[in-house]
Design an enzyme around this catalytic site. Structure first.
Site, mmCIF file in Angstrom:
data_model
loop_
_atom_site.group_PDB
_atom_site.id
_atom_site.type_symbol
_atom_site.label_atom_id
_atom_site.label_comp_id
_atom_site.label_asym_id
_atom_site.label_seq_id
_atom_site.Cartn_x
_atom_site.Cartn_y
_atom_site.Cartn_z
ATOM 1 N N HIS A 395 37.899 41.478 41.464
ATOM 2 C CA HIS A 395 39.254 42.021 41.534
ATOM 3 C C HIS A 395 39.974 41.579 42.810
ATOM 4 O O HIS A 395 41.193 41.776 42.946
ATOM 5 C CB HIS A 395 39.203 43.554 41.473
ATOM 6 C CG HIS A 395 40.327 44.147 40.696
ATOM 7 N ND1 HIS A 395 41.618 43.656 40.754
ATOM 8 C CD2 HIS A 395 40.380 45.200 39.836
ATOM 9 C CE1 HIS A 395 42.404 44.372 39.981
ATOM 10 N NE2 HIS A 395 41.679 45.321 39.401
ATOM 11 N N ASP A 399 43.461 40.075 38.713
ATOM 12 C CA ASP A 399 43.833 41.423 38.295
ATOM 13 C C ASP A 399 43.402 41.666 36.852
ATOM 14 O O ASP A 399 43.020 40.738 36.122
ATOM 15 C CB ASP A 399 45.344 41.623 38.431
ATOM 16 C CG ASP A 399 45.787 41.633 39.889
ATOM 17 O OD1 ASP A 399 44.993 42.101 40.736
ATOM 18 O OD2 ASP A 399 46.896 41.151 40.176
#
Length: 423
Positions: A395, A399
């Site tokens: 992450h 995203d």
């Protein structure tokens, strides 16, 4: 003239190797090209062959011991040959620690047991040998380590109890706590008797280190989808029937998944990246890693420039690399440089799981076992085959939305199998 057996360099990053097993004993005859010793690096085990005919004159580096790349681990010469003075000096230095230990303690100890005892700080004079004529084996040292750990844990628990008891002295809580802690200590003492302690070494140690680092250096998130591969299975069955005589063409689910991933990575290049040194390296070419379970752990052979290969070529490459991986015949270079990895637990009946990133990659796809499920199509219930897909991504780099789009495209290709042939 005696010939040196050298610790080889199996990969660019290899600095030292471990002697896994000597296949010959000192004095045994050997033939040129015959395997005489098995050595391992961080990622691979390999047989080392005799450089000439003769006998194994001397073993310098014993089983389970390590040596730097380029160092002598043994000598081959002719029967009755005496090593030169310089060679004897090398042998003497390598065996100095063992000779001193034998002189000091007069104990019969295997080299592996002596090395383990030295690393763990075990006094061999306090270890009872279970081998022939009281010889101390590696198992004896492991048992001594186990006993010491049990004693250490008991001591820690007793200290913790003492401290807590001081704080709660003269209270009913102290009395109850004492009973509870005493019971825990007694129970622990019983359980420790059935514990086998085995140090982590070789490939297992490397895997443990890399997985620990992966989880602590990345922000890992896993998302899941199911792909309807009913049509894909039908297409593959038709291929088998129509090309029955073409023995070289036998596609597996992994082949189709690999092709779907490669096509999806060409569109979603952000997923085809490495994250290291605070920088993101995004690749145009796909170097696909395929995780393969082997006896000592897990290796990831790499299909380089996979985007240039057809489905048939991908299938052949996967089969070739998987076979060589299980045989321990891969080079270190064949297990490095991947930009994305596929791993599967489908053969073990696992549905969804959380694959751990293979750093510095930012994405890994986990594949579960396909199952038949009832699906309502209009007013009719049909049997459809669903394949679980689990995508773990970093992450820090990607995203949730683009990661979901990538996984959705993989799903799309698997549900529209003809596009795997012509895209």
């Amino acid at each position: 003239m005696a010939v040196e057996i050298i610790m080889p360099k199996l990969g660019m990053s290899m600095e030292e190797g471990t002697v896994v097993e000597w296949l010959k004993k000192k004095g045994d005859p050997v033939k040129k090209g015959e395997s005489i010793v098995v050595i391992s690096s961080d990622k691979i085990e390999k047989d080392i062959e005799a450089p000439q005919d003769g006998v194994l004159l001397e073993i310098i580096v014993q089983q389970d011991e390590t040596a730097e790349v380029g160092k002598v681990i043994g000598y081959i010469g002719q029967e009755g040959e005496v090593l030169k003075e310089a060679d004897h000096e090398s042998v003497a230095i390598s065996m100095k620690e063992e000779i001193e230990a034998i002189s000091e303690t007069m104990l019969r100890v295997s080299p592996a047991a002596r090395k383990l005892a030295h690393e763990a700080g075990i006094d061999l004079r306090r270890v009872s040998g279970s081998g022939p004529k009281g010889r101390i084996t590696r198992a004896d040292v492991e048992k001594a380590i186990q006993t010491r750990q049990a004693s250490s844990q008991l001591e820690s628990e007793e200290q913790r109890f003492t401290q807590i008891n001081k704080e709660a002295i003269n209270t009913s809580e102290s009395i109850n706590l004492k009973k509870k802690m005493s019971g825990q200590i007694s129970e622990m003492a019983i359980e420790q008797k059935d514990v086998t302690v085995k140090p982590i070494t070789g490939m297992r140690k490397v895997i443990a280190t890399r997985m620990f680092a992966s989880l602590h250096q990345t922000a890992q998130l896993t998302i899941h989808m199911k792909a309807d591969i009913t049509k894909l299975m039908e297409v593959n069955e038709n291929i088998k029937n129509e090309l029955r005589d073409e023995s070289t063409i036998k596609f597996t689910i992994t082949d189709f998944i690999a092709r779907a991933v490669i096509l999806s990575l060409r569109t979603h290049k952000q997923m085809n990246s490495l994250y290291q040194d605070g920088r993101i390296y995004t690749y145009d070419s796909v170097h696909l890693g395929i995780a393969v379970a082997v006896e000592n752990g897990l290796v990831v052979p790499v299909i380089r420039y996979a985007e240039k290969l057809s489905l048939k070529e991908i299938s052949q490459k996967i089969k070739e690399l998987s076979t060589r991986a299980r045989e321990g015949a891969l080079s270190s270079e064949e297990m490095t440089g991947s930009t994305f990895t596929i791993t599967s637990l489908g053969a073990y009946g696992v549905e969804f799981f959380t694959p751990v990133l293979n750093p510095p990659e930012v994405g890994i796809l986990g594949v579960g076992t396909a199952e038949d499920v009832p699906v309502l199509v209009g007013d009719i219930v049909e049997k459809r085959k669903k394949l679980p897909l689990s995508l773990t991504f970093d992450h820090q780099v990607i995203d949730g939305a683009p990661a979901s789009q990538f996984l959705g495209m993989v799903k799309h290709y698997l549900e529209n199998p003809y596009q795997l042939f012509y895209s």
